[in-house]
Design a protein around this motif. Structure first.
Motif, PDB file in Angstrom:
ATOM      1  N   ARG B  27       0.924  -1.022  -0.123  1.00 41.75           N
ATOM      2  CA  ARG B  27      -0.036   0.129   0.188  1.00 41.75           C
ATOM      3  C   ARG B  27       0.885   1.232   0.027  1.00 41.75           C
ATOM      4  N   PRO B  29       1.376   5.265   0.313  1.00 40.31           N
ATOM      5  CA  PRO B  29       0.629   6.326   1.542  1.00 40.31           C
ATOM      6  C   PRO B  29       0.271   7.181   0.314  1.00 40.31           C
ATOM      7  N   ALA B  30       1.174   7.762  -0.468  1.00 39.25           N
ATOM      8  CA  ALA B  30       1.003   8.985  -1.297  1.00 39.25           C
ATOM      9  C   ALA B  30      -0.469   8.534  -2.238  1.00 39.25           C
ATOM     10  N   GLU B  32      -2.786   6.402  -1.687  1.00 35.94           N
ATOM     11  CA  GLU B  32      -4.025   6.368  -0.829  1.00 35.94           C
ATOM     12  C   GLU B  32      -4.256   7.946  -0.569  1.00 35.94           C
ATOM     13  N   PHE B  33      -3.453   8.769  -0.078  1.00 41.66           N
ATOM     14  CA  PHE B  33      -3.839  10.008   0.214  1.00 41.66           C
ATOM     15  C   PHE B  33      -4.333  10.743  -0.790  1.00 41.66           C
ATOM     16  N   GLU B  36      -8.041   9.379  -1.421  1.00 42.23           N
ATOM     17  CA  GLU B  36      -8.901   9.905  -0.480  1.00 42.23           C
ATOM     18  C   GLU B  36      -9.383  11.345  -0.704  1.00 42.23           C
ATOM     19  N   GLU B  37      -8.289  12.218  -0.745  1.00 45.91           N
ATOM     20  CA  GLU B  37      -8.672  13.714  -0.748  1.00 45.91           C
ATOM     21  C   GLU B  37      -9.478  14.005  -2.229  1.00 45.91           C
ATOM     22  N   VAL B  86      -0.053  27.960   4.403  1.00 44.49           N
ATOM     23  CA  VAL B  86       0.481  27.189   5.230  1.00 44.49           C
ATOM     24  C   VAL B  86       1.563  27.886   6.169  1.00 44.49           C
ATOM     25  N   LEU B  98      -6.403  21.795   2.890  1.00 37.18           N
ATOM     26  CA  LEU B  98      -5.205  21.212   2.851  1.00 37.18           C
ATOM     27  C   LEU B  98      -5.125  19.867   1.800  1.00 37.18           C
ATOM     28  N   GLY B  99      -6.288  19.346   1.538  1.00 43.42           N
ATOM     29  CA  GLY B  99      -6.152  18.187   0.620  1.00 43.42           C
ATOM     30  C   GLY B  99      -5.662  18.251  -0.574  1.00 43.42           C
ATOM     31  N   HIS B 101      -3.971  20.806  -1.743  1.00 45.17           N
ATOM     32  CA  HIS B 101      -2.503  21.378  -1.407  1.00 45.17           C
ATOM     33  C   HIS B 101      -1.516  20.355  -1.277  1.00 45.17           C
ATOM     34  N   LEU B 102      -1.718  19.261  -0.437  1.00 41.18           N
ATOM     35  CA  LEU B 102      -0.908  18.381   0.086  1.00 41.18           C
ATOM     36  C   LEU B 102      -1.066  17.268  -1.191  1.00 41.18           C
ATOM     37  N   ARG B 105       1.630  17.927  -3.748  1.00 42.28           N
ATOM     38  CA  ARG B 105       2.971  17.711  -3.538  1.00 42.28           C
ATOM     39  C   ARG B 105       3.476  16.162  -3.454  1.00 42.28           C
ATOM     40  N   LEU B 106       2.507  15.482  -3.082  1.00 37.00           N
ATOM     41  CA  LEU B 106       2.563  13.999  -2.799  1.00 37.00           C
ATOM     42  C   LEU B 106       2.760  13.137  -4.145  1.00 37.00           C
TER      43      LEU B 106
END
Lengths: 100, 138
Positions: B27, B29-30, B32-33, B36-37, B86, B98-99, B101-102, B105-106
């Motif tokens: 999995r 993380p980037a 999944e993030f 989700e967002e 930020v 932030l969703g 925005h992040l 970057r990810l």
């Protein structure tokens, strides 16, 4: 799934995944803490912007009363998120080895 | 390798989406993030009556590319959303914003396409797989 345990000293321990589906129960736990609160994140695998919102709301409330959250055991991925979001400037954060 | 699946428009679909996006038993993380967002944005701003959101996944040895498809919606380009502020001091920070925005970057790339005739939004992002550390030189 996110689990939140409260220690006898009022600290919190987060474990699992803090995603948007976990905001309601998490908000309740963070609404109940007071003062300077250590939050052990060593078991926290993932956090999304929804989770960040819960942390931010708690930090604003606590600092307004002279306290704060102190986040410990933050893994590398979550630390990156904190840096990109500017949270490293408004939270006290320690990595797994105690480094800041 | 390609695969696709429909997911119900509710937060409870997130765990199934994360499982669907797992690649080679891992999995990311980037990934999944970003899922989700982008998905939660679709829940907030999409058509409440629409039945589902479709996710296409295309994997290569080097990367994973994910496309989220939402139908019967107004256009909203996440690549053009303003960055979150930020650098503000704590008491001026507000939850939210932030969703995207992040996410920007990810992930390695983020693209948006809107098909007006079918009112369909397509958001595609790509994440490069983490590379194993190089073996030490003798």
């Amino acid at each position: 799934m996110l689990t939140i345990d409260t220690g006898p000293d009022g600290s919190l321990r987060l474990a699992g995944r803090f995603d948007a589906s976990q905001v309601a129960p998490a908000q309740g736990a963070f609404d109940r803490v007071a003062g300077t609160v250590r939050v052990d994140c060593s078991g926290l695998e993932y956090i999304s912007s929804a989770g960040l919102g819960v942390l931010l709301k708690a930090q604003k409330r606590l600092t307004g009363a002279g306290g704060k959250l102190r986040l410990t055991g933050v893994n590398r991925h979550i630390r990156d998120i904190f840096v990109y979001s500017g949270f490293d400037q408004i939270f006290e954060i320690e990595g797994p080895g105690g480094d800041r | 390798m390609k695969r696709g699946r429909a997911f119900a428009r509710r937060l409870e679909s997130l765990q199934a989406m994360f499982g669907f996006a797992a690649t080679r038993g891992e999995r990311l993380p980037a990934v999944e993030f970003a899922i989700e967002e982008l998905f939660t944005n679709m829940l907030k701003y999409g058509h409440p009556g629409a039945a589902h959101v479709w996710i296409d996944i295309h994997e290569t040895p080097e990367s994973i590319e994910v496309t989220l498809i939402d139908r019967d919606v107004q256009p909203f380009d996440p690549t053009q959303a303003a960055d979150a502020a930020v650098d503000l001091p704590l008491q001026q920070r507000e939850p939210g914003g932030l969703g995207l925005h992040l996410t920007r970057r990810l992930v390695d790339s983020l693209q948006y396409e809107y098909l007006g005739a079918s009112r369909e939004s397509r958001i595609r992002f790509r994440v490069t797989r983490p590379q194993p550390p190089a073996a030490s030189e003798p």
